[in-house]
Design a protein around this motif. Structure first.
Motif, PDB file in Angstrom:
ATOM      1  N   UNK A   1       0.749  -1.391   0.220  1.00  9.33           N
ATOM      2  CA  UNK A   1      -0.011   0.026  -0.104  1.00  9.33           C
ATOM      3  C   UNK A   1       0.819   1.205  -0.201  1.00  9.33           C
ATOM      4  N   UNK A   2       0.330   1.981  -0.736  1.00  8.19           N
ATOM      5  CA  UNK A   2       1.309   3.282  -0.934  1.00  8.19           C
ATOM      6  C   UNK A   2       0.798   4.803  -0.466  1.00  8.19           C
ATOM      7  N   UNK A   3       1.293   5.331   0.500  1.00  6.09           N
ATOM      8  CA  UNK A   3       0.966   6.496   1.210  1.00  6.09           C
ATOM      9  C   UNK A   3       1.588   7.617   0.581  1.00  6.09           C
ATOM     10  N   UNK A   4       0.924   8.240  -0.485  1.00  7.56           N
ATOM     11  CA  UNK A   4       1.705   9.306  -1.425  1.00  7.56           C
ATOM     12  C   UNK A   4       1.999  10.490  -0.431  1.00  7.56           C
ATOM     13  N   UNK A   5       0.950  10.969   0.474  1.00 11.66           N
ATOM     14  CA  UNK A   5       1.206  12.054   1.165  1.00 11.66           C
ATOM     15  C   UNK A   5       2.422  12.029   2.169  1.00 11.66           C
ATOM     16  N   UNK A   6       2.536  10.845   2.616  1.00  9.17           N
ATOM     17  CA  UNK A   6       3.507  10.656   3.680  1.00  9.17           C
ATOM     18  C   UNK A   6       4.813   9.996   3.232  1.00  9.17           C
ATOM     19  N   UNK A   7       4.593   9.708   1.648  1.00 10.75           N
ATOM     20  CA  UNK A   7       5.696   9.378   0.717  1.00 10.75           C
ATOM     21  C   UNK A   7       6.377   8.071   1.636  1.00 10.75           C
ATOM     22  N   UNK A   8       5.485   6.962   1.922  1.00 12.43           N
ATOM     23  CA  UNK A   8       6.050   5.923   2.341  1.00 12.43           C
ATOM     24  C   UNK A   8       5.142   4.813   1.753  1.00 12.43           C
ATOM     25  N   UNK A   9       5.762   3.629   1.746  1.00 16.18           N
ATOM     26  CA  UNK A   9       4.906   2.231   1.340  1.00 16.18           C
ATOM     27  C   UNK A   9       5.057   1.405   2.469  1.00 16.18           C
ATOM     28  N   UNK A  10       3.956   0.536   2.468  1.00 17.09           N
ATOM     29  CA  UNK A  10       3.615  -0.327   3.660  1.00 17.09           C
ATOM     30  C   UNK A  10       3.493  -1.636   2.880  1.00 17.09           C
ATOM     31  N   UNK A  11       4.472  -2.559   3.642  1.00 14.50           N
ATOM     32  CA  UNK A  11       4.553  -3.971   3.232  1.00 14.50           C
ATOM     33  C   UNK A  11       3.370  -4.871   3.612  1.00 14.50           C
TER      34      UNK A  11
ATOM     35  N   UNK B   1       3.018  -5.257   7.367  1.00 12.43           N
ATOM     36  CA  UNK B   1       2.669  -3.741   8.245  1.00 12.43           C
ATOM     37  C   UNK B   1       3.913  -3.081   8.406  1.00 12.43           C
ATOM     38  N   UNK B   2       4.892  -3.238   7.814  1.00 15.42           N
ATOM     39  CA  UNK B   2       6.129  -2.399   8.001  1.00 15.42           C
ATOM     40  C   UNK B   2       6.320  -1.319   7.012  1.00 15.42           C
ATOM     41  N   UNK B   3       6.784  -0.226   7.467  1.00 19.61           N
ATOM     42  CA  UNK B   3       6.960   1.020   6.427  1.00 19.61           C
ATOM     43  C   UNK B   3       8.184   1.149   5.849  1.00 19.61           C
ATOM     44  N   UNK B   4       8.222   1.833   4.668  1.00 18.34           N
ATOM     45  CA  UNK B   4       9.746   2.047   4.190  1.00 18.34           C
ATOM     46  C   UNK B   4      10.362   3.172   4.696  1.00 18.34           C
ATOM     47  N   UNK B   5      11.890   3.274   4.651  1.00 20.48           N
ATOM     48  CA  UNK B   5      12.502   4.109   4.953  1.00 20.48           C
ATOM     49  C   UNK B   5      12.911   5.269   4.240  1.00 20.48           C
ATOM     50  N   UNK B   6      13.000   5.172   2.943  1.00 19.33           N
ATOM     51  CA  UNK B   6      13.378   6.257   2.046  1.00 19.33           C
ATOM     52  C   UNK B   6      12.433   6.117   0.799  1.00 19.33           C
ATOM     53  N   UNK B   7      12.600   7.365   0.326  1.00 18.17           N
ATOM     54  CA  UNK B   7      11.482   7.652  -0.955  1.00 18.17           C
ATOM     55  C   UNK B   7      12.326   8.776  -1.935  1.00 18.17           C
ATOM     56  N   UNK B   8      12.656   8.198  -2.768  1.00 17.96           N
ATOM     57  CA  UNK B   8      13.599   8.853  -3.813  1.00 17.96           C
ATOM     58  C   UNK B   8      13.191   9.056  -5.167  1.00 17.96           C
TER      59      UNK B   8
ATOM     60  N   UNK C   1      14.537   7.592 -14.809  1.00 21.19           N
ATOM     61  CA  UNK C   1      14.828   6.386 -15.132  1.00 21.19           C
ATOM     62  C   UNK C   1      14.528   6.171 -16.714  1.00 21.19           C
ATOM     63  N   UNK C   2      15.807   6.029 -17.342  1.00 17.81           N
ATOM     64  CA  UNK C   2      15.527   5.971 -18.944  1.00 17.81           C
ATOM     65  C   UNK C   2      14.558   7.112 -19.459  1.00 17.81           C
ATOM     66  N   UNK C   3      14.829   8.156 -18.920  1.00 16.29           N
ATOM     67  CA  UNK C   3      14.128   9.582 -19.525  1.00 16.29           C
ATOM     68  C   UNK C   3      12.920   9.699 -18.898  1.00 16.29           C
ATOM     69  N   UNK C   4      12.258   8.900 -17.933  1.00 18.64           N
ATOM     70  CA  UNK C   4      10.950   8.933 -17.336  1.00 18.64           C
ATOM     71  C   UNK C   4      11.181   9.173 -15.815  1.00 18.64           C
ATOM     72  N   UNK C   5      10.207   9.959 -15.229  1.00 15.43           N
ATOM     73  CA  UNK C   5      10.008  10.298 -13.762  1.00 15.43           C
ATOM     74  C   UNK C   5       9.924   8.929 -13.019  1.00 15.43           C
ATOM     75  N   UNK C   6      10.438   8.676 -11.872  1.00 15.52           N
ATOM     76  CA  UNK C   6      10.015   7.468 -11.098  1.00 15.52           C
ATOM     77  C   UNK C   6      10.435   7.641  -9.700  1.00 15.52           C
ATOM     78  N   UNK C   7       9.833   6.766  -8.734  1.00 16.28           N
ATOM     79  CA  UNK C   7      10.364   6.829  -7.367  1.00 16.28           C
ATOM     80  C   UNK C   7      10.898   5.626  -6.810  1.00 16.28           C
TER      81      UNK C   7
END
Length: 233
Positions: free
Chosen positions: A76-86, A89-96, A100-106
């Motif tokens: 699940x992706x929390x776009x406002x908090x800039x986090x992903x939840x696996x 139930x654990x949350x990601x640590x970085x959001x960069x 990539x190949x000329x396209x925006x990515x995260x």
């Protein structure tokens, strides 16, 4: 639309739609095979009033390919908090945000300490660093692609997409009657002209079948039969 053989189908989608709009024929629905869409194209076409009815390319991650473990749809992706939840139930640590190949990515990364103690670790990642990483498109494109992938699994979509069988029938008819598989001339302009003549011939054959009340033969015919059609034509 005739292109060089090295041009991938996906690069032809937007120009074809643009040419239709320039002729005052913007498509409300555009039926395509899986070589023509991308999240960017589906989203851009929708903003211009064209719904692309097409199978979206599936997730090519190891987890998705093996049909085991957890692919991107399990997070699940929390776009406002800039986090992903696996799934654990654990949350990601970085959001960069990256290019990539000329396209925006995260690129979303979970900490090694977070993943290392997770009971689902072996089902989630085989990374040497021992942590899970996700590569996402920007929110609008991510959600567009996720919705398209979910829809194409439904019976309603499969029934609707059968309309495209007529396209494959037209291609087969063009190959059988006009020999479009082999270019008779060298150079893209001449091959493009050959294709225009072939398309015209198919239109004439179909108009004749319509006006004479004879439905088009859907069965395959022998080379001798096809040759007799060409001689008569």
């Amino acid at each position: 639309m005739t292109t060089h053989a090295a041009v991938p189908d996906v690069q032809a989608t937007a120009p074809i739609q643009q040419r239709l709009r320039e002729h005052g024929l913007p498509p409300g629905e555009h039926y395509l095979d899986s070589g023509y869409p991308s999240a960017d194209l589906i989203h851009a076409a929708a903003k211009l009033g064209t719904e692309m009815v097409t199978p979206a390319l599936l997730d090519h991650s190891r987890q998705a390919g093996a049909a085991e473990g957890f692919d991107k749809s399990a997070f699940s992706i929390d776009w406002k908090a800039r986090q992903a939840r696996c799934p654990a139930g654990r949350t990601s640590s970085t959001w960069n945000p990256v290019q990539q190949h000329g396209r925006d990515a995260i690129v979303v990364t979970f900490a090694a300490t977070t993943c290392g103690s997770c009971p689902l670790h072996d089902r989630c990642t085989t990374s040497r660093q021992g942590r899970r990483m996700l590569t996402l498109r920007p929110r609008e494109l991510h959600e567009t692609l996720a919705a398209a992938r979910a829809e194409q699994q439904t019976d309603a979509f499969k029934a609707r997409y059968r309309l495209r069988d007529g396209v494959e029938g037209t291609i087969n008819q063009a190959l059988d009657i006009t020999g479009m598989r082999r270019a008779r001339y060298r150079g893209l302009p001449r091959v493009r002209l050959q294709h225009a003549f072939s398309a015209t011939a198919i239109n004439v054959v179909r108009l004749d079948a319509y006006w004479s009340g004879h439905p088009l033969d859907r069965t395959r015919s022998s080379h001798l039969t096809r040759l007799s059609y060409q001689l008569v034509g």
